[in-house]
Design a protein around this motif. Structure first.
Motif, PDB file in Angstrom:
ATOM      1  N   GLN A 182     -10.869 -31.226  14.001  1.00 31.24           N
ATOM      2  CA  GLN A 182     -11.805 -31.059  12.894  1.00 31.24           C
ATOM      3  C   GLN A 182     -11.410 -31.907  11.696  1.00 31.24           C
ATOM      4  OE1 GLN A 182     -14.721 -29.300  13.224  1.00 31.24           O
ATOM      5  NE2 GLN A 182     -15.168 -30.433  11.353  1.00 31.24           N
ATOM      6  N   ASP A 183     -10.106 -32.073  11.486  1.00 33.34           N
ATOM      7  CA  ASP A 183      -9.652 -32.947  10.393  1.00 33.34           C
ATOM      8  C   ASP A 183     -10.123 -34.380  10.612  1.00 33.34           C
ATOM      9  OD1 ASP A 183      -8.344 -30.854   9.160  1.00 33.34           O
ATOM     10  OD2 ASP A 183      -6.383 -31.325  10.021  1.00 33.34           O
ATOM     11  N   VAL A 184     -10.074 -34.830  11.881  1.00 31.35           N
ATOM     12  CA  VAL A 184     -10.503 -36.188  12.201  1.00 31.35           C
ATOM     13  C   VAL A 184     -12.011 -36.325  12.009  1.00 31.35           C
ATOM     14  CG1 VAL A 184     -10.509 -37.980  13.968  1.00 31.35           C
ATOM     15  CG2 VAL A 184      -8.619 -36.355  13.874  1.00 31.35           C
ATOM     16  N   ILE A 185     -12.746 -35.312  12.454  1.00 36.43           N
ATOM     17  CA  ILE A 185     -14.211 -35.339  12.318  1.00 36.43           C
ATOM     18  C   ILE A 185     -14.609 -35.333  10.846  1.00 36.43           C
ATOM     19  CG2 ILE A 185     -16.309 -33.987  12.744  1.00 36.43           C
ATOM     20  CD1 ILE A 185     -14.957 -33.085  15.386  1.00 36.43           C
ATOM     21  N   ASP A 186     -13.899 -34.560  10.039  1.00 31.65           N
ATOM     22  CA  ASP A 186     -14.209 -34.505   8.608  1.00 31.65           C
ATOM     23  C   ASP A 186     -14.064 -35.876   7.962  1.00 31.65           C
ATOM     24  OD1 ASP A 186     -14.750 -31.818   8.748  1.00 31.65           O
ATOM     25  OD2 ASP A 186     -12.778 -31.184   8.032  1.00 31.65           O
ATOM     26  N   ILE A 187     -13.143 -36.660   8.475  1.00 32.78           N
ATOM     27  CA  ILE A 187     -12.886 -37.977   7.891  1.00 32.78           C
ATOM     28  C   ILE A 187     -13.808 -39.045   8.470  1.00 32.78           C
ATOM     29  CG2 ILE A 187     -11.164 -39.822   7.694  1.00 32.78           C
ATOM     30  CD1 ILE A 187      -9.023 -37.595   7.686  1.00 32.78           C
ATOM     31  N   HIS A 188     -13.918 -39.098   9.799  1.00 37.15           N
ATOM     32  CA  HIS A 188     -14.604 -40.221  10.443  1.00 37.15           C
ATOM     33  C   HIS A 188     -15.932 -39.862  11.106  1.00 37.15           C
ATOM     34  CE1 HIS A 188     -11.237 -42.859   9.761  1.00 37.15           C
ATOM     35  NE2 HIS A 188     -10.403 -42.061  10.393  1.00 37.15           N
ATOM     36  N   GLY A 189     -16.189 -38.585  11.313  1.00 39.15           N
ATOM     37  CA  GLY A 189     -17.402 -38.192  12.024  1.00 39.15           C
ATOM     38  C   GLY A 189     -17.166 -38.047  13.507  1.00 39.15           C
ATOM     39  N   VAL A 190     -18.150 -37.467  14.180  1.00 35.14           N
ATOM     40  CA  VAL A 190     -18.025 -37.150  15.600  1.00 35.14           C
ATOM     41  C   VAL A 190     -18.048 -38.404  16.472  1.00 35.14           C
ATOM     42  CG1 VAL A 190     -19.176 -36.032  17.553  1.00 35.14           C
ATOM     43  CG2 VAL A 190     -18.970 -34.832  15.368  1.00 35.14           C
ATOM     44  N   ASP A 191     -19.062 -39.239  16.306  1.00 32.33           N
ATOM     45  CA  ASP A 191     -19.210 -40.387  17.214  1.00 32.33           C
ATOM     46  C   ASP A 191     -18.083 -41.389  17.083  1.00 32.33           C
ATOM     47  OD1 ASP A 191     -21.411 -39.480  18.517  1.00 32.33           O
ATOM     48  OD2 ASP A 191     -22.860 -40.739  17.473  1.00 32.33           O
ATOM     49  N   THR A 192     -17.607 -41.604  15.877  1.00 30.92           N
ATOM     50  CA  THR A 192     -16.471 -42.512  15.698  1.00 30.92           C
ATOM     51  C   THR A 192     -15.241 -41.954  16.389  1.00 30.92           C
ATOM     52  OG1 THR A 192     -17.359 -43.210  13.563  1.00 30.92           O
ATOM     53  CG2 THR A 192     -15.057 -43.720  13.989  1.00 30.92           C
ATOM     54  N   ASN A 193     -15.068 -40.650  16.303  1.00 32.71           N
ATOM     55  CA  ASN A 193     -13.936 -40.010  16.981  1.00 32.71           C
ATOM     56  C   ASN A 193     -14.088 -40.122  18.496  1.00 32.71           C
ATOM     57  OD1 ASN A 193     -11.524 -38.487  17.192  1.00 32.71           O
ATOM     58  ND2 ASN A 193     -12.708 -36.613  17.470  1.00 32.71           N
ATOM     59  N   ARG A 194     -15.318 -39.940  18.994  1.00 32.16           N
ATOM     60  CA  ARG A 194     -15.562 -40.083  20.432  1.00 32.16           C
ATOM     61  C   ARG A 194     -15.226 -41.497  20.904  1.00 32.16           C
ATOM     62  NH1 ARG A 194     -20.163 -36.528  22.809  1.00 32.16           N
ATOM     63  NH2 ARG A 194     -20.541 -38.409  24.040  1.00 32.16           N
ATOM     64  N   LEU A 195     -15.687 -42.494  20.169  1.00 26.21           N
ATOM     65  CA  LEU A 195     -15.405 -43.883  20.540  1.00 26.21           C
ATOM     66  C   LEU A 195     -13.912 -44.174  20.493  1.00 26.21           C
ATOM     67  CD1 LEU A 195     -18.315 -45.659  18.629  1.00 26.21           C
ATOM     68  CD2 LEU A 195     -18.076 -45.468  21.116  1.00 26.21           C
ATOM     69  N   ASN A 196     -13.248 -43.620  19.508  1.00 27.16           N
ATOM     70  CA  ASN A 196     -11.823 -43.877  19.351  1.00 27.16           C
ATOM     71  C   ASN A 196     -11.012 -43.275  20.493  1.00 27.16           C
ATOM     72  OD1 ASN A 196      -9.505 -44.828  17.639  1.00 27.16           O
ATOM     73  ND2 ASN A 196      -9.039 -42.646  17.678  1.00 27.16           N
ATOM     74  N   ILE A 197     -11.351 -42.048  20.890  1.00 33.22           N
ATOM     75  CA  ILE A 197     -10.573 -41.375  21.946  1.00 33.22           C
ATOM     76  C   ILE A 197     -10.804 -42.036  23.301  1.00 33.22           C
ATOM     77  CG2 ILE A 197     -12.215 -39.606  22.735  1.00 33.22           C
ATOM     78  CD1 ILE A 197      -8.556 -38.910  21.812  1.00 33.22           C
ATOM     79  N   LEU A 198     -11.952 -42.743  23.440  1.00 37.42           N
ATOM     80  CA  LEU A 198     -12.254 -43.429  24.705  1.00 37.42           C
ATOM     81  C   LEU A 198     -11.657 -44.827  24.775  1.00 37.42           C
ATOM     82  CD1 LEU A 198     -16.040 -42.500  25.046  1.00 37.42           C
ATOM     83  CD2 LEU A 198     -14.163 -41.589  26.435  1.00 37.42           C
ATOM     84  N   SER A 199     -11.284 -45.375  23.639  1.00 39.22           N
ATOM     85  CA  SER A 199     -10.836 -46.769  23.595  1.00 39.22           C
ATOM     86  C   SER A 199      -9.326 -46.879  23.743  1.00 39.22           C
ATOM     87  CB  SER A 199     -11.263 -47.404  22.264  1.00 39.22           C
ATOM     88  OG  SER A 199     -10.552 -46.816  21.193  1.00 39.22           O
ATOM     89  N   ALA A 200      -8.869 -48.096  23.898  1.00 43.00           N
ATOM     90  CA  ALA A 200      -7.447 -48.479  23.789  1.00 43.00           C
ATOM     91  C   ALA A 200      -6.579 -48.069  24.974  1.00 43.00           C
ATOM     92  CB  ALA A 200      -6.830 -47.929  22.492  1.00 43.00           C
TER      93      ALA A 200
ATOM     94  N   ALA B 289     -21.650 -42.644  22.066  1.00 41.14           N
ATOM     95  CA  ALA B 289     -21.947 -42.319  20.659  1.00 41.14           C
ATOM     96  C   ALA B 289     -23.441 -41.994  20.543  1.00 41.14           C
ATOM     97  CB  ALA B 289     -21.561 -43.484  19.757  1.00 41.14           C
ATOM     98  N   PRO B 290     -23.868 -40.832  21.027  1.00 38.49           N
ATOM     99  CA  PRO B 290     -25.301 -40.550  21.148  1.00 38.49           C
ATOM    100  C   PRO B 290     -26.054 -40.494  19.820  1.00 38.49           C
ATOM    101  CG  PRO B 290     -23.984 -38.590  21.622  1.00 38.49           C
ATOM    102  CD  PRO B 290     -23.042 -39.740  21.558  1.00 38.49           C
ATOM    103  N   MET B 291     -25.419 -40.018  18.764  1.00 35.31           N
ATOM    104  CA  MET B 291     -26.123 -39.903  17.484  1.00 35.31           C
ATOM    105  C   MET B 291     -26.217 -41.264  16.787  1.00 35.31           C
ATOM    106  SD  MET B 291     -24.465 -36.263  16.262  1.00 35.31           S
ATOM    107  CE  MET B 291     -22.822 -36.731  16.824  1.00 35.31           C
ATOM    108  N   PHE B 292     -25.137 -41.991  16.791  1.00 32.32           N
ATOM    109  CA  PHE B 292     -25.115 -43.326  16.204  1.00 32.32           C
ATOM    110  C   PHE B 292     -26.137 -44.230  16.904  1.00 32.32           C
ATOM    111  CE2 PHE B 292     -22.916 -47.594  15.930  1.00 32.32           C
ATOM    112  CZ  PHE B 292     -23.174 -47.796  14.568  1.00 32.32           C
ATOM    113  N   ALA B 293     -26.162 -44.179  18.253  1.00 32.94           N
ATOM    114  CA  ALA B 293     -27.101 -44.996  19.019  1.00 32.94           C
ATOM    115  C   ALA B 293     -28.546 -44.560  18.783  1.00 32.94           C
ATOM    116  CB  ALA B 293     -26.760 -44.914  20.507  1.00 32.94           C
ATOM    117  N   SER B 294     -28.753 -43.259  18.551  1.00 34.24           N
ATOM    118  CA  SER B 294     -30.118 -42.770  18.297  1.00 34.24           C
ATOM    119  C   SER B 294     -30.681 -43.357  17.013  1.00 34.24           C
ATOM    120  CB  SER B 294     -30.114 -41.236  18.222  1.00 34.24           C
ATOM    121  OG  SER B 294     -29.803 -40.667  19.474  1.00 34.24           O
TER     122      SER B 294
END
Length: 904
Positions: A642-660, A780-785
């Motif tokens: 939740q701390d990460v989501i508060d800072i970067h949002g859900v979709d950015t967090n989703r993309l980050n956890i899938l990358s690298a 990133a379903p919301m960002f893409a929408s």
């Protein structure tokens, strides 16, 4: 300077306060204002999610309700969580992976099954109840409520209509039903087993409740070993079936999991024989189980040897004068085992010097086939019976073996083991190291074992019509005493369903692995009140197409789930014997942990001084060890999602956890990786902005010639097709989502380089932008929408998209039929050359056609023509590539020669 996550979080929270103040004044996104902003300023990401989250969730719910039997099903299952209270980053990773796969397959036109539930029984809830003075049920359901909100907040497309918790009587009723079916089949039994015993609290402890010094976590008492009657499921009866089942799964999909399962099961070359035990003139309740690789020689057993740690090593069984103390290692016992074929008594001896097979504590003495056993028998004056003779043709046959005499040794093995199975004294083919499944738990918060104990009828199963046997309400739990259920005296006291006399309920509960061994089937029919699941629904939905979870569950949980499925298949309840088609075992999320070198004590980030060359403890200046370790509260290296989501949002967090990092690899959590993801999102936004800016003003004149435009269009077409090829392949086959992201970032960079006048009029550029956003949508379903809403607003010309529907309702992009894809030709696995052929031709390629094409290449005549082939293999990955491998006989011979030389 190295900054910890806690420091970054503090700085970001200050920034967020400014952002939220800005958002209260300005609406920044197109869907709210009708005006497309040039960049992602201020709280635009959060505004996008605030606007789209509910709409995406409603669309997800609608997709679950619109069942189309004509569609091909795709069952993607992530291991359900234990409701511990809050999600951790490991949860976020596994469920983001599963959600990405579910959305991808849905966009490919599949009928996706993507359920979620709760593995809700277990010791943590009981411990919490003891510590906090509340009931496990209340604690569990409160946690479920919290964690469900968190999962919904992450915009996961779970089908919540299939939700259940294993602690719900509506679920564990059917766990009990399957248990009783196993009981009927002779797969459930009770015998004494060793447990961890706390002599102060007088309770059984799980392994995790014992510290490194062997003391109880609660009382501090030295833990003792004690034998208690325990319930078992005879999983060894299915050892051979489970081992053979590994031949039916795709090795390209299961990979190393096959070896993990094989190693756990072991080499199935023998069986266990159950011997009745006699002490004087009385038979004991328990039998003696002994593993042997030679059951065909059962009539020749002269003695049985037991390890000195065997449970029968008791003073009461010692022969008088034989020994006075358990310290004396060897000796004969006043016990006899009864040979189930001959009814003859067999003496038992304790032996500390015998070599026992791996995983066993007993051994059959068969003098006729083993010199060590012959020496022991002769020394102790025991009868030696010869049961193996050599026939005139040199083969071995059985003699002096009752009805099995005359059979070959191999046929005798099969006949004796079959007879043992039919007459209930073992005979199931298994390995020496594999044990039956001990499921008894002296706990409250678990599925009650549905049996009763009657003085007249002994062990009596609860009638099926009386299920579920529900847990009684208990006012409080103390953590003391053998089983909390023994407090529920009214619940315990029942009437025997057979004879009507007084009886008592079983007070042990089941291991939580039992509950999680069939949940994937209940998801397919979660509200059925007549049976665990409907066979037709299970046959349609099974097997699970993609099972996602931690590799730590790739042995025990997978073994138990496969066992359940094999059993249910034999019961005629399901058609598919193997439950899982493909497995994706994801790695852990690792956090940096700071530990004092001298003491090993873990420090909180705020206790660490990071200003120098090396991290030291604040105050003392002691140098610290810094290591990447699994996130946990005890190591102070966890990150609250939740701390990460508060800072970067859900979709950015989703993309980050899938990358690298590949999903199967451990993911080192580093907040610095967000910079790259934020930059990528901004560049995607920039490309879409460029498109909208030009197209919103209608057709613009440009100075390009038709040839120049065509050149750019060809390049864009190649960029788009290449990206679709690789992203589709990684999403659909390799699950290397991080590689797919890298391809998409490259694609985005290529589109950024396209001149404005080309972007203004190119049909290929429009297709490329649209397909880029569609491929982004599963992650990133919301960002893409929001991106799609902007694209659709300028009346695009492409006809292959459904412009009045959102991005998640679009079809996944297809590679053009005429796009060239590689046929890779190899010579003994070394690549020779490639032939590029149109996608339509490659998808229909056969081995024979591939060979014909290869022969047209100039390298074939110089490298392969006229050579002797050992084998020719062909592998086709539609829409991606084909491989043809010519394995030469002389190359194979060289490899064999090299192997022999290296061994010598």
């Amino acid at each position: 300077m190295h900054l910890s996550w806690s420091v970054l979080k503090h700085l970001k929270i200050q920034e967020l306060r400014i952002v939220y103040q800005y958002r209260n004044c300005v609406r920044t996104i197109f869907s709210k204002t009708g005006k497309w902003p040039d960049d992602l300023r201020g709280g635009a990401r959060q505004d996008i999610e605030d606007y789209w989250k509910e709409k995406v969730q409603l669309q997800d719910e609608k997709s679950h309700q619109c069942l189309d039997p004509k569609k091909e099903k795709y069952y993607v299952l992530s291991m359900f969580p234990y409701p511990s209270g809050r999600l951790h980053m490991g949860h976020v990773r596994v469920y983001t992976i599963s959600d990405t796969m579910a959305r991808f397959q849905r966009m490919r036109g599949k009928q996706v099954i993507h359920p979620m539930g709760w593995d809700a029984f277990g010791l943590p809830a009981e411990n919490a109840a003891i510590e906090r003075g509340e009931l496990p049920e209340n604690w569990t359901y409160s946690n479920i409520s919290t964690m469900k909100k968190q999962l919904e907040n992450l915009c996961f497309s779970f089908d919540w209509s299939k939700e259940f918790a294993t602690c719900d009587p509506a679920y564990y009723r059917w766990t009990q039903y399957i248990f009783l079916k196993m009981f009927e089949a002779g797969l459930v039994f009770q015998k004494e087993a060793s447990v961890n015993w706390d002599p102060v609290d007088r309770t059984v402890l799980a392994d995790e409740q014992i510290d490194e010094m062997g003391h109880s976590w609660r009382s501090g008492a030295k833990v003792e070993k004690k034998y208690l009657k325990q319930w078992y499921i005879r999983t060894t009866a299915y050892a051979k079936s489970l081992l053979e089942g590994l031949q039916d799964v795709d090795p390209n999909l299961w990979r190393d999991i096959i070896n993990l399962q094989r190693h756990w099961i072991g080499h199935c070359n023998g069986c266990r024989i159950e011997f009745k035990l006699k002490h004087g003139n009385e038979f004991l309740d328990d039998t003696l189980s002994v593993y042997t690789t030679s059951p065909e020689a059962l009539c020749a057993v002269s003695h049985i040897l037991l390890n000195t740690e065997h449970k029968l090593n008791k003073q009461e069984y010692y022969c008088k004068g034989e020994r006075e103390s358990v310290e004396i290692p060897d000796g004969k016992l006043m016990l006899q085992a009864i040979n189930p074929l001959t009814d003859k008594p067999i003496p038992l001896f304790l032996s500390s010097t015998t070599d026992y097979l791996l995983g066993t504590d007993s051994r059959l003495g068969i003098p006729s086939i083993d010199e060590e056993d012959r020496h022991f028998a002769v020394t102790n004056g025991l009868e030696v019976i010869e049961v193996i003779a050599t026939a005139s043709d040199g083969s071995e046959v059985l003699v002096n073996s009752e009805q099995f005499s005359g059979l070959s040794r191999e046929a005798g093995f099969d006949a004796v083991t079959k007879y043992a199975r039919e007459h209930g004294f073992g005979g199931h083919i298994t390995s020496s190291k594999l044990n039956d499944w001990l499921i008894s738990r002296q706990r409250y918060w678990g599925t009650p074992i549905p049996v009763m104990h009657c003085q007249n009828c002994k062990t009596v199963p609860v009638p099926l019509k009386d299920l579920p046997v529900q847990l009684p309400k208990i006012s409080s739990l103390s953590g003391k005493g053998e089983s909390p259920l023994k407090q529920a005296t009214e619940w315990i006291s029942v009437k025997c369903p057979r004879c009507g006399s007084d009886a008592q309920r079983e007070t042990d509960t089941m291991d939580t692995f039992v509950d999680s061994s069939w949940y994937y089937l209940r998801y397919l029919d979660p509200h059925n009140t007549q049976r665990p699941f409907d066979k037709d629904k299970a046959d349609h939905g099974m097997p699970v197409d993609l099972y996602i979870g931690g590799k730590e569950h790739a042995v025990l949980h997978l073994y138990f789930a496969r066992f359940f499925n094999h059993f249910l298949c034999d019961q005629g309840m399901i058609r598919h014997r193997e439950p899982f088609k493909n497995l994706l075992t994801q790695g852990m999320v690792m956090g940096q942990a700071y530990r004092v070198k001298r003491t090993g004590k873990y420090l909180k980030p705020e206790q660490v001084d990071l200003t120098g060359k090396v991290p030291v403890e604040k105050g003392s200046g002691v140098e610290l060890d810094v290591e990447w370790e699994k996130m946990s509260k005890s190591r102070h290296n966890g990150v609250d999602p939740q701390d990460v989501i508060d800072i970067h949002g859900v979709d950015t967090n989703r993309l980050n956890i899938l990358s690298a990092a590949a999903p199967k690899s451990h993911r080192q959590w580093n907040p610095a990786t967000f910079k790259g993801i934020l930059h990528w999102q901004s560049r995607v936004w920039s490309v879409v902005t460029e498109y909208i800016k030009h197209r919103s003003h209608g057709n613009q004149t440009n100075s390009l010639t038709s040839d120049e435009l065509a050149k750019y269009e060809n390049s864009i077409n190649d960029y788009r097709n290449s990206c679709i090829v690789h992203v589709s392949f990684h999403f659909g086959f390799t699950f290397l989502i991080h590689s797919a992201i890298a391809r998409m970032q490259m694609f985005n960079s290529n589109l950024k380089k396209i001149p404005s006048e080309v972007a203004a009029c190119s049909q290929e550029f429009e297709r490329a932008v649209c397909d880029m956003v569609i491929m982004l949508a599963p992650m990133a379903p919301m960002f893409a929408s929001e991106l799609w809403a902007g694209i659709a607003s300028v009346q695009p010309k492409s006809t292959q998209y459904i412009w009045d529907k959102g991005v998640l309702e679009q079809q996944w992009p297809e590679v053009d039929q005429d796009y060239p894809l590689p046929l890779i030709v190899k010579k003994t696995s070394g690549e020779l050359f490639q032939l590029n052929i149109p996608r339509a031709e490659l998808d229909a390629l056969t081995k024979e056609r591939a060979i014909s094409l290869a022969k047209t290449h100039e390298y074939y005549s110089s490298s392969l023509d006229g050579r002797v082939m050992h084998n020719i293999t062909f592998k086709l990955n539609p829409c991606f590539k084909a491989e043809l491998n010519f394995i030469l006989a002389d190359d194979v011979a060289k490899q064999l020669k090299k192997k022999v030389k290296s061994k010598s």
